[in-house]
Enzyme design. Sequence first.
Site, PDB file in Angstrom:
ATOM      1  N   GLY A 325       0.640  -1.002  -0.065  1.00  0.00           N
ATOM      2  CA  GLY A 325      -0.067  -0.022  -0.206  1.00  0.00           C
ATOM      3  C   GLY A 325       0.744   1.193   0.176  1.00  0.00           C
ATOM      4  O   GLY A 325       0.337   2.192  -0.854  1.00  0.00           O
ATOM      5  N   TRP A 328       2.165   1.580  -3.496  1.00  0.00           N
ATOM      6  CA  TRP A 328       1.309   2.277  -4.264  1.00  0.00           C
ATOM      7  C   TRP A 328       0.927   3.538  -4.335  1.00  0.00           C
ATOM      8  O   TRP A 328       0.684   4.270  -5.496  1.00  0.00           O
ATOM      9  CB  TRP A 328      -0.165   1.721  -3.730  1.00  0.00           C
ATOM     10  CG  TRP A 328      -1.324   2.448  -4.830  1.00  0.00           C
ATOM     11  CD1 TRP A 328      -1.653   1.571  -6.011  1.00  0.00           C
ATOM     12  CD2 TRP A 328      -2.139   3.351  -4.387  1.00  0.00           C
ATOM     13  NE1 TRP A 328      -2.936   2.401  -6.347  1.00  0.00           N
ATOM     14  CE2 TRP A 328      -3.006   3.525  -5.453  1.00  0.00           C
ATOM     15  CE3 TRP A 328      -2.144   4.077  -3.394  1.00  0.00           C
ATOM     16  CZ2 TRP A 328      -4.039   4.390  -5.405  1.00  0.00           C
ATOM     17  CZ3 TRP A 328      -2.893   5.461  -3.133  1.00  0.00           C
ATOM     18  CH2 TRP A 328      -4.249   5.540  -4.547  1.00  0.00           C
ATOM     19  N   HIS A 329       1.373   4.398  -3.149  1.00  0.00           N
ATOM     20  CA  HIS A 329       1.427   5.837  -3.131  1.00  0.00           C
ATOM     21  C   HIS A 329       2.301   6.577  -3.946  1.00  0.00           C
ATOM     22  O   HIS A 329       2.090   7.791  -4.193  1.00  0.00           O
ATOM     23  CB  HIS A 329       1.309   6.072  -1.666  1.00  0.00           C
ATOM     24  CG  HIS A 329       0.007   6.147  -0.822  1.00  0.00           C
ATOM     25  ND1 HIS A 329      -0.420   5.058  -0.330  1.00  0.00           N
ATOM     26  CD2 HIS A 329      -1.085   6.989  -0.667  1.00  0.00           C
ATOM     27  CE1 HIS A 329      -1.643   5.080   0.182  1.00  0.00           C
ATOM     28  NE2 HIS A 329      -1.857   6.282  -0.112  1.00  0.00           N
ATOM     29  N   GLY A 330       3.554   5.693  -3.777  1.00  0.00           N
ATOM     30  CA  GLY A 330       4.761   6.366  -4.659  1.00  0.00           C
ATOM     31  C   GLY A 330       5.669   5.621  -4.859  1.00  0.00           C
ATOM     32  O   GLY A 330       6.023   4.715  -4.197  1.00  0.00           O
ATOM     33  N   PHE A 516      -0.292  10.232  -6.875  1.00  0.00           N
ATOM     34  CA  PHE A 516      -0.313   8.842  -6.501  1.00  0.00           C
ATOM     35  C   PHE A 516      -0.920   7.969  -7.612  1.00  0.00           C
ATOM     36  O   PHE A 516      -0.963   6.967  -7.531  1.00  0.00           O
ATOM     37  CB  PHE A 516      -1.018   8.666  -5.226  1.00  0.00           C
ATOM     38  CG  PHE A 516      -0.190   9.503  -4.134  1.00  0.00           C
ATOM     39  CD1 PHE A 516       1.194   9.997  -4.033  1.00  0.00           C
ATOM     40  CD2 PHE A 516      -0.993  10.141  -3.127  1.00  0.00           C
ATOM     41  CE1 PHE A 516       1.702  10.480  -3.092  1.00  0.00           C
ATOM     42  CE2 PHE A 516      -0.418  11.160  -2.263  1.00  0.00           C
ATOM     43  CZ  PHE A 516       0.943  11.335  -2.335  1.00  0.00           C
TER      44      PHE A 516
END
Length: 516
Positions: A325, A328-330, A516
């Site tokens: 997770g 996934w954001h960066g 993102f």
Amino acid sequence: MLFNSYEFLLAFLPLTFFGFFALARLSHAVAAAWLCLASLVFYSWWHPVHVLLLLGSITFNFLVGSAISTAHNTGQALHARRLLWFGVVADLALLGYFKYANFLVDSAAMALDGGWHIAQIALPLGISFFTFTQIAFLVDAFRGEVKERNPIHYGLFVTWFPHLIAGPVLHHKEMMPQFAAPATYRFSRENVAVGGTMFIMGLFKKVVLADGVAVFVAPVFAGADSGVPPGVIEAWCGALAYTLQLYFDFSGYSDMAIGLSRMFGVRLPLNFDSPYKAASIIDFWRRWHMTLSRFLRDYLYIALGGNRRGPLRRYMNLLATMVLGGLWHGAGWTFVAWGTLHGLYLCVNNGWRALRAHVTARPAGHAERLAGTAVTFLAVVVAWVFFRAADFDAAWRMLDAMRGHGAVLVPTSWPGAWQLTALLQKLGVAAVQGPPPSAFDPAGHAPFWIAGLLAAVWCLPNTQQVMAAFRPALETARAGALAWRPSRAHAICAGCALAFALLHLNRVSEFLYFQF
């Protein structure tokens, strides 16, 4: 195109809105196609060539999903599973190339002392959101949960402009029935009033509150990024200001997305529910980016085994889910660190709950919940430092300052600076007065912004609670104080908030979650 821009507010939105309801009188299919076309125009405003990528992704996933549904309905389970793997791998490969290729090559070059390098790949906006949305569609098709396969409705489900760039992550079973319902194509004054009010509240949060407190963030983190250690107070103000900027930025976007969609008669799922009021990190993730949490739970954590294979495996699954997770954001190791921290937080929280259950069955009292809220908030602030910092060195400089490393510098520009300095010295803290080592807060406004916004976060009801009587989203929100109703007084308040927000559009900025 930004929600907080004149071209959106004065051109795109009215043209799309009136065009939709005018065409709906002639044909629901044409009206849905109009919304799909408008959403593509909205997306193409940044980089028109990426519309081809979006259309290719939609076509591919619709065809694969339809084939999976056919195989499932005809009892070809093995063929359906192979198609599912084919579709998911292709989606992840697309996401991996655009979002992670540069990161992986640079990381490998650094680890192996190689000289590899590839040209910078432009990241298409919203690729994480429309990829996850369609992976969920493929998995649900494999499970036999896809009931409608109208290509226009599917295209609209993926491209629907209120959610396309920064969420929420949608499920087809939530949206496709709404695009097929005749009621969606009938103009409703209530929808316009409820949706418009929510949009205005979100716009105010973004352009007045989030962008207002943002000016105290950049100087502190920029100094840390360049190797200048911040002072203790400066570091805490920078970290808290970013914590609040991100809160009101994402909360504002979520309100605007729900409000815009409701104006067209379509309800989106809730995506933000006062997460800083959470009394535990488990509760935090039930309130922050709720649809992403739902996706990670349903399609990753449970797929890894969830809590079905013992406590140790459960903690490993939690940690793996949050690490992914974070990634996934960066595409950066600081995002991995942020996800890892939250994974560890969740493991500790679950372990504490299990231990507490063995000791007592008594529910948590007010003092325990208050302490839990404080600890949770502090843990979240620390993790946000990694989320915002450019690299680990900058993050450690910030955290070193926040833990009291060095003297406490009280800016002379702050009201009561000498009284605060004297109080800290009496408490045994090495405190001095002087100008901050960066351009941070020359007028001394940061403490007032931070205190005021924290009071709003902890003491005021959120938007969906204010609008609860009219059920603005798919879920039913808890009713709160300051309940909205269609009245002249509330219309005047909304008009004043809109006017104040429009006056601040001269400093338009992108939403933080766009990256993102």
